[in-house]
Design an enzyme around this catalytic site. Structure first.
Site, PDB file in Angstrom:
ATOM      1  CG  HIS A 168      78.692  62.710  65.024  1.00  0.00           C
ATOM      2  ND1 HIS A 168      79.484  63.774  65.367  1.00  0.00           N
ATOM      3  CD2 HIS A 168      78.190  62.221  66.176  1.00  0.00           C
ATOM      4  CE1 HIS A 168      79.475  63.923  66.691  1.00  0.00           C
ATOM      5  NE2 HIS A 168      78.693  63.002  67.204  1.00  0.00           N
ATOM      6  N   GLY A 169      75.543  61.639  63.138  1.00  0.00           N
ATOM      7  CA  GLY A 169      74.268  61.214  63.688  1.00  0.00           C
ATOM      8  C   GLY A 169      73.970  59.780  63.331  1.00  0.00           C
TER       9      GLY A 169
END
Length: 155
Positions: A67-68
């Site tokens: 994720h980011g």
């Protein structure tokens, strides 16, 4: 935050992703995420790699949740991949990974980003759902499992 908010259609499912390693899996997923979201593939890949440098997103039991946050993201975005073969993802339990749920959030998402991560994590902790996900290579069936399974695990 529902899984449908992250995976809006079966197009968000890669049912038989072929990848030899973590970097390749993230590259392929970044490519598909860029096609679906309109975000830049390189920006997606870079933010995912940067997050992996902080610590693995391989959460154990064959599952990874890379994720980011991206400033240009308009909202929460998810992409699920069932890998054709398990790969080393530097997971916390040192087991190979074959189920990957990619999550992208706008820069200022804050609590929404954390809620989405918690939602995905809760769903994928269900061994029965993971078993079913591993048992099919049809995007429509995987999408139905992820979205229907989410309703029976709402918190």
């Amino acid at each position: 935050m529902e899984i449908e908010d992250l995976l809006s259609s079966p197009a968000h499912v890669m049912a038989r992703l072929k990848a030899g390693n973590k970097k390749q899996a993230l590259q392929e997923m970044a490519r598909r995420a860029a096609e679906l979201s309109g975000l830049h593939e390189r920006a997606i890949f870079d933010v995912l790699l940067e997050r992996e440098r902080l610590g693995t997103t391989g959460v154990g039991n064959g599952i990874a949740i890379p994720h980011g946050k991206l400033p240009e993201a308009k909202g929460m975005f998810g992409l699920f991949a069932r890998l054709d073969g398990a790969i080393d993802f530097d997971a916390i339990d040192e087991q190979p990974v074959d189920l990957v749920f990619l999550l992208l959030a706008p820069e200022g998402a804050g609590a929404d980003h954390l809620k989405a991560l918690a939602r995905v994590s809760r769903l994928l902790r269900d061994r029965a759902i993971c078993e079913k996900l591993r048992g099919t290579d049809q995007a429509d069936a995987i999408y139905a499992l992820l979205t229907d399974g989410a309703h029976s695990h709402a918190a």
